[in-house]
Design a protein around this motif. Structure first.
Motif, PDB file in Angstrom:
ATOM      1  N   ARG A 227      -1.013  -2.709  -1.408  1.00  0.00           N
ATOM      2  CA  ARG A 227       0.037  -2.759  -0.485  1.00  0.00           C
ATOM      3  C   ARG A 227       0.095  -1.563   0.783  1.00  0.00           C
ATOM      4  O   ARG A 227       0.246  -1.850   1.853  1.00  0.00           O
ATOM      5  N   ALA A 228      -0.327  -0.400   0.320  1.00  0.00           N
ATOM      6  CA  ALA A 228      -0.509   0.533   1.209  1.00  0.00           C
ATOM      7  C   ALA A 228      -1.501   0.245   2.247  1.00  0.00           C
ATOM      8  O   ALA A 228      -1.288   0.390   3.585  1.00  0.00           O
ATOM      9  N   GLU A 229      -2.650  -0.089   2.039  1.00  0.00           N
ATOM     10  CA  GLU A 229      -3.789  -0.569   2.694  1.00  0.00           C
ATOM     11  C   GLU A 229      -3.246  -1.750   3.635  1.00  0.00           C
ATOM     12  O   GLU A 229      -3.592  -1.732   4.813  1.00  0.00           O
ATOM     13  N   GLN A 230      -2.535  -2.786   3.065  1.00  0.00           N
ATOM     14  CA  GLN A 230      -1.881  -3.655   3.704  1.00  0.00           C
ATOM     15  C   GLN A 230      -0.994  -3.217   5.121  1.00  0.00           C
ATOM     16  O   GLN A 230      -1.236  -3.895   5.945  1.00  0.00           O
ATOM     17  N   ALA A 231      -0.262  -2.455   4.583  1.00  0.00           N
ATOM     18  CA  ALA A 231       0.764  -1.842   5.517  1.00  0.00           C
ATOM     19  C   ALA A 231       0.120  -1.205   6.761  1.00  0.00           C
ATOM     20  O   ALA A 231       0.492  -1.135   7.919  1.00  0.00           O
ATOM     21  N   LEU A 232      -1.056  -0.485   6.518  1.00  0.00           N
ATOM     22  CA  LEU A 232      -1.667   0.057   7.322  1.00  0.00           C
ATOM     23  C   LEU A 232      -2.689  -0.667   8.125  1.00  0.00           C
ATOM     24  O   LEU A 232      -2.998  -0.315   9.417  1.00  0.00           O
ATOM     25  N   GLY A 233      -3.060  -1.668   7.630  1.00  0.00           N
ATOM     26  CA  GLY A 233      -4.172  -2.345   8.381  1.00  0.00           C
ATOM     27  C   GLY A 233      -3.651  -3.066   9.587  1.00  0.00           C
ATOM     28  O   GLY A 233      -2.512  -3.682   9.665  1.00  0.00           O
ATOM     29  N   GLY A 234      -4.765  -3.190  10.548  1.00  0.00           N
ATOM     30  CA  GLY A 234      -4.358  -3.684  11.706  1.00  0.00           C
ATOM     31  C   GLY A 234      -3.541  -2.625  12.704  1.00  0.00           C
ATOM     32  O   GLY A 234      -3.260  -3.213  13.834  1.00  0.00           O
ATOM     33  N   ARG A 235      -2.879  -1.762  12.303  1.00  0.00           N
ATOM     34  CA  ARG A 235      -2.034  -0.714  12.956  1.00  0.00           C
ATOM     35  C   ARG A 235      -2.646   0.535  13.274  1.00  0.00           C
ATOM     36  O   ARG A 235      -2.567   1.183  14.272  1.00  0.00           O
ATOM     37  N   THR A 236      -3.781   0.911  12.406  1.00  0.00           N
ATOM     38  CA  THR A 236      -4.714   1.870  12.562  1.00  0.00           C
ATOM     39  C   THR A 236      -5.911   1.857  12.223  1.00  0.00           C
ATOM     40  O   THR A 236      -6.174   1.108  11.327  1.00  0.00           O
ATOM     41  N   GLN A 237      -6.601   3.000  12.254  1.00  0.00           N
ATOM     42  CA  GLN A 237      -8.066   2.999  11.646  1.00  0.00           C
ATOM     43  C   GLN A 237      -7.712   3.756  10.030  1.00  0.00           C
ATOM     44  O   GLN A 237      -7.356   5.170  10.140  1.00  0.00           O
ATOM     45  N   LEU A 238      -8.173   3.291   9.232  1.00  0.00           N
ATOM     46  CA  LEU A 238      -8.250   3.797   7.814  1.00  0.00           C
ATOM     47  C   LEU A 238      -9.519   4.745   7.736  1.00  0.00           C
ATOM     48  O   LEU A 238     -10.508   4.066   7.577  1.00  0.00           O
ATOM     49  N   LEU A 239      -9.317   5.764   7.806  1.00  0.00           N
ATOM     50  CA  LEU A 239     -10.648   6.909   7.758  1.00  0.00           C
ATOM     51  C   LEU A 239     -11.199   7.076   6.563  1.00  0.00           C
ATOM     52  O   LEU A 239     -12.428   7.603   6.305  1.00  0.00           O
ATOM     53  N   GLY A 240     -10.434   6.895   5.405  1.00  0.00           N
ATOM     54  CA  GLY A 240     -10.937   7.018   4.193  1.00  0.00           C
ATOM     55  C   GLY A 240     -10.056   6.787   3.198  1.00  0.00           C
ATOM     56  O   GLY A 240      -8.842   7.016   3.569  1.00  0.00           O
ATOM     57  N   VAL A 241     -10.355   6.983   1.801  1.00  0.00           N
ATOM     58  CA  VAL A 241      -9.599   6.968   0.782  1.00  0.00           C
ATOM     59  C   VAL A 241      -9.778   8.175  -0.139  1.00  0.00           C
ATOM     60  O   VAL A 241     -10.762   8.100  -0.549  1.00  0.00           O
ATOM     61  N   VAL A 242      -8.912   8.933  -0.357  1.00  0.00           N
ATOM     62  CA  VAL A 242      -9.332  10.101  -1.305  1.00  0.00           C
ATOM     63  C   VAL A 242      -8.640   9.976  -2.591  1.00  0.00           C
ATOM     64  O   VAL A 242      -7.401   9.738  -2.568  1.00  0.00           O
TER      65      VAL A 242
END
Length: 251
Positions: A227-242
């Motif tokens: 859900r978090a990735e979907q909320a961020l997707g298309g709005r910014t660049q996901l640089l990585g997941v820690v």
């Protein structure tokens, strides 16, 4: 979980010289020395190299700097799906890891207005009010605290009830743009609250180039991460997941 922005060979020069005008402003900041014993008690381990986990943060630091240099980026947000995953822990350790590189300027902001914690983690008392700075009441060199030659701290110990409105106001954007122009930082790290707990992160995304998502091992549910990735997707660049709170640190 995507990590595309950090893929590819690691090569190139990530260092940039300090400009004279910007250096004057850095020198005008109130300077402090962070207490290493306090940092270690709070698991902030990257100021020194005593804990082997620092190597994980150093690798993350280098990959981020190279990706940011390649794309002309400078601002990253650190957040998590839900609270308690350790985004402030990651943001602080990342900032201090970068600060060990003497030719790189870094600014770390605590944008977690409902639960500010970076001042406590770093052992900084009376850090000032970030809300006053973002509303344009004080100049960056008067508000920011310098911890070493190339690390500036924008901390806060005062909760703000209208954080979403503050974050999304045009003055905040203007103040941060002015800071970028005046201080010329190579990396600005914003420690933000959880994606799924408020609209602060989504409202602040126009001010950053990308997001680092911190997932709590044994805590974050797969559907929460999705859900978090979907909320961020298309709005910014996901640089990585820690992946935090596991055996070591993985990303």
């Amino acid at each position: 979980m995507s990590n595309d922005a950090l893929s590819g060979p690691i090569s190139g020069d990530v260092y940039m010289p300090f400009g004279d005008e910007a250096q004057i402003l850095w020198d005008e900041m109130h300077a402090i020395q962070l207490d290493e014993a306090h940092l270690l008690r709070n698991r902030i381990i990257t100021k020194s190299k005593k804990d082997p986990v620092h190597k994980k943060f150093d690798m993350l630091r280098t990959r981020l700097l190279l990706a940011m240099r390649e794309h002309g980026w400078s601002r990253i947000a650190v957040t998590s799906p839900t609270e308690g995953c350790g985004s402030s822990f990651v943001a602080a350790n990342l900032a201090l890891s970068v600060a060990r590189m003497e030719s790189v300027r870094t600014v770390l902001f605590d944008m977690h207005f409902t639960q500010p914690s970076l001042a406590g983690l770093l052992g900084v008392s009376n850090p000032g009010r970030l809300s006053d700075y973002l509303m344009g009441h004080i100049a960056p060199e008067e508000y920011l605290i310098r911890a070493g030659n190339g690390l500036a701290l924008g901390l806060n110990d005062t909760k703000v009830g209208n954080s979403s409105e503050l974050i999304q106001q045009m003055m905040t954007t203007d103040v941060l743009s002015e800071m970028q122009d005046l201080l010329c930082p190579d990396m600005v790290i914003f420690d933000l609250p959880a994606v799924l707990d408020s609209d602060d992160v989504l409202g602040f995304l126009p001010n950053v180039d990308g997001v680092l998502l911190v997932v709590g091992g044994g805590q974050s549910l797969p559907e929460e991460v999705m859900r978090a990735e979907q909320a961020l997707g298309g709005r910014t660049q996901l640089l990585g997941v820690v992946l935090n709170k596991a055996e070591g640190l993985f990303w």
